[in-house]
Design a protein around this motif. Structure first.
Motif, short mmCIF file in Angstrom:
data_model
loop_
_atom_site.label_atom_id
_atom_site.label_comp_id
_atom_site.label_asym_id
_atom_site.label_seq_id
_atom_site.Cartn_x
_atom_site.Cartn_y
_atom_site.Cartn_z
N ALA A 1 63.04 36.02 47.46
CA ALA A 1 62.16 37.11 47.02
C ALA A 1 62.99 38.23 46.37
O ALA A 1 62.60 38.76 45.32
CB ALA A 1 61.36 37.65 48.20
N VAL A 2 64.11 38.56 46.98
CA VAL A 2 64.99 39.60 46.41
C VAL A 2 65.56 39.14 45.08
O VAL A 2 65.65 39.93 44.12
CB VAL A 2 66.11 39.98 47.40
N GLU A 3 65.94 37.88 44.99
CA GLU A 3 66.47 37.35 43.73
C GLU A 3 65.44 37.49 42.60
O GLU A 3 65.76 37.93 41.50
CB GLU A 3 66.86 35.89 43.90
N VAL A 4 64.20 37.11 42.89
CA VAL A 4 63.15 37.21 41.88
C VAL A 4 62.87 38.68 41.55
O VAL A 4 62.66 39.03 40.39
CB VAL A 4 61.88 36.49 42.35
N LEU A 5 62.86 39.53 42.57
CA LEU A 5 62.67 40.96 42.34
C LEU A 5 63.75 41.50 41.42
O LEU A 5 63.47 42.23 40.46
CB LEU A 5 62.67 41.72 43.67
N ASN A 6 64.99 41.12 41.67
CA ASN A 6 66.09 41.58 40.82
C ASN A 6 65.95 41.06 39.39
O ASN A 6 66.17 41.80 38.43
CB ASN A 6 67.44 41.15 41.41
N ASP A 7 65.57 39.79 39.26
CA ASP A 7 65.35 39.24 37.92
C ASP A 7 64.23 39.98 37.21
O ASP A 7 64.31 40.28 36.01
CB ASP A 7 65.02 37.75 37.99
N GLY A 8 63.18 40.29 37.95
CA GLY A 8 62.05 41.02 37.38
C GLY A 8 62.43 42.42 36.95
O GLY A 8 62.03 42.89 35.87
N SER B 1 59.01 26.90 36.74
CA SER B 1 60.22 26.18 36.33
C SER B 1 60.64 25.10 37.33
O SER B 1 61.45 24.24 37.00
CB SER B 1 61.38 27.17 36.14
N ARG B 2 60.09 25.13 38.51
CA ARG B 2 60.42 24.12 39.52
C ARG B 2 59.70 22.82 39.20
O ARG B 2 58.64 22.81 38.59
CB ARG B 2 59.98 24.59 40.90
N LYS B 3 60.27 21.75 39.65
CA LYS B 3 59.63 20.44 39.52
C LYS B 3 58.83 20.19 40.80
O LYS B 3 59.38 20.14 41.89
CB LYS B 3 60.68 19.33 39.34
N TRP B 4 57.53 20.06 40.65
CA TRP B 4 56.66 19.84 41.79
C TRP B 4 56.20 18.39 41.81
O TRP B 4 55.97 17.81 40.77
CB TRP B 4 55.42 20.73 41.72
N PRO B 5 56.01 17.84 43.01
CA PRO B 5 55.42 16.50 43.07
C PRO B 5 53.98 16.58 42.57
O PRO B 5 53.32 17.59 42.75
CB PRO B 5 55.49 16.15 44.56
N LYS C 1 55.21 37.45 48.87
CA LYS C 1 53.98 36.67 48.90
C LYS C 1 54.19 35.28 48.29
O LYS C 1 53.53 34.33 48.67
CB LYS C 1 52.88 37.38 48.10
N PHE C 2 55.10 35.19 47.34
CA PHE C 2 55.31 33.94 46.62
C PHE C 2 56.43 33.08 47.20
O PHE C 2 56.44 31.88 47.00
CB PHE C 2 55.64 34.21 45.15
N PHE C 3 57.39 33.70 47.87
CA PHE C 3 58.58 32.96 48.33
C PHE C 3 58.81 33.19 49.81
O PHE C 3 58.81 34.32 50.29
CB PHE C 3 59.82 33.40 47.53
N SER C 4 59.02 32.09 50.54
CA SER C 4 59.16 32.18 51.99
C SER C 4 60.50 32.77 52.42
O SER C 4 60.59 33.40 53.46
CB SER C 4 58.96 30.81 52.63
N VAL D 1 57.20 41.93 37.12
CA VAL D 1 57.84 41.28 38.27
C VAL D 1 57.01 40.08 38.72
O VAL D 1 57.54 39.01 39.02
CB VAL D 1 58.09 42.27 39.42
N ARG D 2 55.67 40.22 38.75
CA ARG D 2 54.81 39.09 39.13
C ARG D 2 54.98 37.94 38.14
O ARG D 2 55.08 36.79 38.54
CB ARG D 2 53.34 39.52 39.18
N ASN D 3 55.04 38.24 36.85
CA ASN D 3 55.22 37.19 35.85
C ASN D 3 56.59 36.52 36.00
O ASN D 3 56.72 35.31 35.76
CB ASN D 3 55.03 37.74 34.45
N THR D 4 57.60 37.28 36.39
CA THR D 4 58.92 36.70 36.64
C THR D 4 58.84 35.72 37.80
O THR D 4 59.41 34.63 37.74
CB THR D 4 59.95 37.80 36.93
N ALA D 5 58.11 36.08 38.84
CA ALA D 5 57.93 35.19 39.99
C ALA D 5 57.19 33.92 39.57
O ALA D 5 57.57 32.81 39.95
CB ALA D 5 57.17 35.90 41.11
N LEU D 6 56.15 34.09 38.77
CA LEU D 6 55.39 32.93 38.31
C LEU D 6 56.24 32.03 37.41
O LEU D 6 56.14 30.80 37.49
CB LEU D 6 54.13 33.37 37.58
#
Length: 176
Positions: free
Chosen positions: A44-51, A87-91, A36-39, A77-82
């Motif tokens: 998504a798998v990377e974040v899931l693994n980190d979570g 942590s990204r730099k957004w315009p 839902k968070f990553f296209s 896991v949701r907090n890991t995704a957030l």
């Protein structure tokens, strides 16, 4: 089916096979959450693994008296995704102060998950995160602003952006 409490006890003892069983047990639901968070499925798998790594390293913090184990894992896991999104730099975006449309008559509720993911893929990552938290997870604007460390006006801007980007797509392909 293996007893969940037994599996958790074995994971607390650092049993790698039990950790793998627990991971596989929750993978489908948690992958959908991360998707839902990553296209990109890989992201998504990377974040899931980190979570899940966070789950295994913080397993002793789980308190059964406070709720179901899956809900705790889902939240970690949701907090890991957030965290990854934050942590990204957004315009920067111009903030607008407009009333946000409520989720009543939410068109997303009527679509299949595959269609929702296609729609989410049309959004920039930060807008996608806000859209997911508001429309799919049901968080209010104030909570989303706190989670993403953004102002409520910025969150509202992302919701407005979601509507403006998705409306033509919905009208063209889904609401005929």
């Amino acid at each position: 089916m293996e007893d969940l409490q037994q599996l958790v006890r074995e994971c607390l003892a650092n049993d790698r096979r039990s950790q793998e069983k627990l991971y596989r047990k929750f993978y489908p639901a948690l992958f959908l959450l991360c998707r839902k968070f990553f296209s990109q499925p890989e992201e998504a798998v990377e974040v899931l693994n980190d979570g899940m790594l966070q789950v295994f390293t913080q397993l002793e913090k789980y308190d059964a008296a406070k709720g179901e184990f899956f809900n705790w894992v889902y939240t970690v896991v949701r907090n890991t995704a957030l965290d990854k999104i934050r942590s990204r730099k957004w315009p920067s975006h111009n903030e607008i102060d407009e009333e946000v449309v409520t989720t009543q008559n939410n068109t997303l509720d009527k679509l299949a998950w595959e269609d929702i993911y296609k729609l989410l893929d049309a959004l920039p990552p930060s807008t996608r995160a806000v859209c997911t938290l508001f429309y799919l997870e049901g968080f209010p604007v104030k909570d989303i602003a706190e989670m993403l460390k953004q102002s409520p006006g910025t969150v509202k801007w992302h919701l407005s952006e979601t509507r403006s980007k998705l409306k033509p797509i919905l009208e063209q392909h889904y609401l005929k």
